[in-house]
Write an enzyme that holds these catalytic residues in place. Structure first.
Site, PDB file in Angstrom:
ATOM      1  NE  ARG A  91      40.865  35.853  34.905  1.00  0.00           N
ATOM      2  CZ  ARG A  91      41.046  37.072  34.451  1.00  0.00           C
ATOM      3  NH1 ARG A  91      41.882  37.864  35.023  1.00  0.00           N
ATOM      4  NH2 ARG A  91      40.381  37.514  33.419  1.00  0.00           N
ATOM      5  CG  ASP A  94      43.399  37.970  38.192  1.00  0.00           C
ATOM      6  OD1 ASP A  94      44.351  38.359  37.484  1.00  0.00           O
ATOM      7  OD2 ASP A  94      42.491  38.711  38.572  1.00  0.00           O
TER       8      ASP A  94
END
Length: 161
Positions: A91, A94
């Site tokens: 990702r 986060d």
């Protein structure tokens, strides 16, 4: 006080983490108190993906926990985080609400303290750097939790700023 875990392993992770810290400092009715150094950690599930860059930020906020969580989610979205992505997927950003004052919250939207806080060196190491005496509601101090991790868990590498 609120403590936020920050992690990224895509699209220039160091830049993503620095940008997230900047965005946290601009939240309404909130003041950034301190941010940790950056740490490198392997993916939690052992899948083939880049290492993460992690940090923790300490903030003072007048926002309630739910509003603060939504602000964190908005910052994630601004940084390209795709909603509904696989739990351990790579990702861009986060943001985890680790601790929110002395509150213990457990509902469909939010669990505080973060349920994985006591098992994650990449959270506890930077948390201890900025708040070693912090008591995690329902647990113990950040320092005691870090000390109680298995010996191999402390293999995180501190990155130069």
């Amino acid at each position: 006080p609120a403590y936020v875990g920050i992690g990224s392993n895509l699209e220039e992770p160091r830049r993503q983490v620095a940008s997230a810290i900047e965005a946290l400092s601009k939240l309404p009715d909130t003041r950034l108190i301190r941010a940790s150094r950056l740490y490198r950690s392997p993916p939690m599930d052992g899948t083939e993906q880049p290492d993460y860059i992690n940090a923790v930020a300490a903030l003072l906020t007048q926002l309630d926990a739910r509003t603060f969580l939504h602000a964190l989610q908005a910052i994630e979205k601004q940084h390209g985080r795709e909603p509904g992505a696989c739990r351990w997927a790579a990702r861009t950003l986060d943001l985890d609400l680790l601790v929110f004052g002395g509150q213990e919250i457990c509902n469909d939207e939010l669990t505080v303290p973060h349920p994985g806080i006591a098992k994650r060196c990449f959270v506890l190491l930077p948390l201890c750097e900025i708040a070693p005496q912090l008591r995690i509601p329902g647990l113990s101090s950040a320092t005691e939790l870090l000390r109680d991790l298995p010996a191999g868990a402390a293999l995180e590498t501190v990155l130069d700023q």
